[in-house]
Design an enzyme around this catalytic site. Structure first.
Site, PDB file in Angstrom:
ATOM      1  N   GLY A  46       0.829  -1.190   0.000  1.00 38.21           N
ATOM      2  CA  GLY A  46       0.000   0.000   0.000  1.00 38.21           C
ATOM      3  C   GLY A  46       0.867   1.244   0.000  1.00 38.21           C
ATOM      4  O   GLY A  46       2.036   1.205   0.414  1.00 38.21           O
ATOM      5  N   GLN A  51       3.116   9.922   1.253  1.00 41.94           N
ATOM      6  CA  GLN A  51       4.385   9.197   1.316  1.00 41.94           C
ATOM      7  C   GLN A  51       5.298   9.508   0.139  1.00 41.94           C
ATOM      8  O   GLN A  51       6.489   9.209   0.179  1.00 41.94           O
ATOM      9  CB  GLN A  51       4.130   7.689   1.361  1.00 41.94           C
ATOM     10  CG  GLN A  51       3.500   7.218   2.662  1.00 41.94           C
ATOM     11  CD  GLN A  51       3.345   5.725   2.674  1.00 41.94           C
ATOM     12  OE1 GLN A  51       2.377   5.201   2.153  1.00 41.94           O
ATOM     13  NE2 GLN A  51       4.319   5.012   3.231  1.00 41.94           N
ATOM     14  N   CYS A  93       5.872  -0.161   7.609  1.00 44.31           N
ATOM     15  CA  CYS A  93       5.524   0.963   6.732  1.00 44.31           C
ATOM     16  C   CYS A  93       6.740   1.338   5.901  1.00 44.31           C
ATOM     17  O   CYS A  93       7.859   1.402   6.427  1.00 44.31           O
ATOM     18  CB  CYS A  93       5.099   2.143   7.603  1.00 44.31           C
ATOM     19  SG  CYS A  93       4.712   3.624   6.659  1.00 44.31           S
ATOM     20  N   LEU A  94       6.524   1.597   4.605  1.00 43.50           N
ATOM     21  CA  LEU A  94       7.639   1.988   3.733  1.00 43.50           C
ATOM     22  C   LEU A  94       8.279   3.296   4.192  1.00 43.50           C
ATOM     23  O   LEU A  94       9.447   3.551   3.885  1.00 43.50           O
ATOM     24  CB  LEU A  94       7.149   2.142   2.291  1.00 43.50           C
ATOM     25  CG  LEU A  94       6.655   0.854   1.610  1.00 43.50           C
ATOM     26  CD1 LEU A  94       6.052   1.181   0.249  1.00 43.50           C
ATOM     27  CD2 LEU A  94       7.782  -0.155   1.466  1.00 43.50           C
ATOM     28  N   HIS A 135      -4.345   1.492   7.549  1.00 39.80           N
ATOM     29  CA  HIS A 135      -2.986   2.045   7.603  1.00 39.80           C
ATOM     30  C   HIS A 135      -2.831   3.198   6.606  1.00 39.80           C
ATOM     31  O   HIS A 135      -2.304   4.262   6.938  1.00 39.80           O
ATOM     32  CB  HIS A 135      -1.987   0.921   7.316  1.00 39.80           C
ATOM     33  CG  HIS A 135      -0.553   1.330   7.288  1.00 39.80           C
ATOM     34  ND1 HIS A 135       0.363   0.927   8.240  1.00 39.80           N
ATOM     35  CD2 HIS A 135       0.144   2.118   6.415  1.00 39.80           C
ATOM     36  CE1 HIS A 135       1.548   1.462   7.955  1.00 39.80           C
ATOM     37  NE2 HIS A 135       1.447   2.179   6.845  1.00 39.80           N
ATOM     38  N   GLU A 136      -3.326   2.992   5.367  1.00 40.39           N
ATOM     39  CA  GLU A 136      -3.165   4.031   4.333  1.00 40.39           C
ATOM     40  C   GLU A 136      -4.065   5.229   4.601  1.00 40.39           C
ATOM     41  O   GLU A 136      -3.664   6.368   4.348  1.00 40.39           O
ATOM     42  CB  GLU A 136      -3.420   3.452   2.931  1.00 40.39           C
ATOM     43  CG  GLU A 136      -2.515   2.290   2.514  1.00 40.39           C
ATOM     44  CD  GLU A 136      -1.030   2.537   2.760  1.00 40.39           C
ATOM     45  OE1 GLU A 136      -0.579   3.694   2.669  1.00 40.39           O
ATOM     46  OE2 GLU A 136      -0.319   1.557   3.055  1.00 40.39           O
ATOM     47  N   HIS A 139      -2.469   7.435   6.943  1.00 38.14           N
ATOM     48  CA  HIS A 139      -1.438   8.279   6.316  1.00 38.14           C
ATOM     49  C   HIS A 139      -2.015   9.614   5.825  1.00 38.14           C
ATOM     50  O   HIS A 139      -1.384  10.654   5.990  1.00 38.14           O
ATOM     51  CB  HIS A 139      -0.803   7.576   5.110  1.00 38.14           C
ATOM     52  CG  HIS A 139       0.388   6.740   5.451  1.00 38.14           C
ATOM     53  ND1 HIS A 139       1.523   7.253   6.048  1.00 38.14           N
ATOM     54  CD2 HIS A 139       0.648   5.423   5.266  1.00 38.14           C
ATOM     55  CE1 HIS A 139       2.403   6.287   6.212  1.00 38.14           C
ATOM     56  NE2 HIS A 139       1.906   5.157   5.742  1.00 38.14           N
TER      57      HIS A 139
END
Ligand code: NI
Length: 169
Positions: A46, A51, A93-94, A135-136, A139
């Protein structure tokens, strides 16, 4: 299409509440394609627009490499309209590379938004998809998974993460 640079904690763009997408135009389509490409290349399941430095309410999710046969999801202005249950599971998380933690999330969510053509869509999700969507969507509200850890765990994370950043700088 191009690979975008993934912003990492503590980049301030990650803490900002992103603005709603107001028009679906060519620039947005290009951003979506580049985000999808960047997510697959990372690799991740995702990615949210903040991000990649774009403070917009836009997310892409594809959990099919890990769970189920679910196609790529592109969501513009997503909103969780209902959530049920609670489940604790490991998450990363990236934008917080090299770090995973167990995080509580709703077990099931109903999410509405628009697809990349602007059509309204509603998704009922459980399992990894429910977790990834939460999660997204976090963000685009300026929340990272580390913000959902207990205060003690978060403090421990912060010290360790920032120390490692300094050491590798
Ligand atoms: Ni993330």
């Amino acid at each position: 299409m191009s690979l975008l640079k993934i912003r990492t904690y503590p980049d301030p763009v990650l803490k900002k509440k992103a603005l709603p997408v107001e028009s679906i135009n060519g620039d947005l389509q290009e951003l979506i394609d580049s985000m999808v490409e960047t997510m697959y290349a990372a690799p991740g399941i995702g990615l949210a627009a903040p991000q990649v430095g774009e403070s917009k309410r836009l997310i892409v999710v594809d959990v099919s490499s890990k769970e189920g046969d679910i196609p790529l999801i592109v969501l513009i202005n997503p909103e969780i309209i209902q959530s049920e249950g609670r489940i604790v599971s490991e998450e990363g998380c990236l934008s917080v590379p090299g770090y995973v933690s167990t995080i509580p999330r709703a077990e099931k969510v109903y999410v509405k938004g628009h697809d990349r053509e602007g059509n309204p869509i509603e998704i009922e999700a459980t399992g990894l998809l429910a977790r990834a969507l939460q999660h997204e969507i976090d963000h685009i509200n300026g929340t990272l998974f580390v913000d959902r850890m207990s205060p003690i765990k978060r403090e421990f994370f912060r010290k360790r993460y920032l120390r490692r950043l300094r050491e590798t700088a």
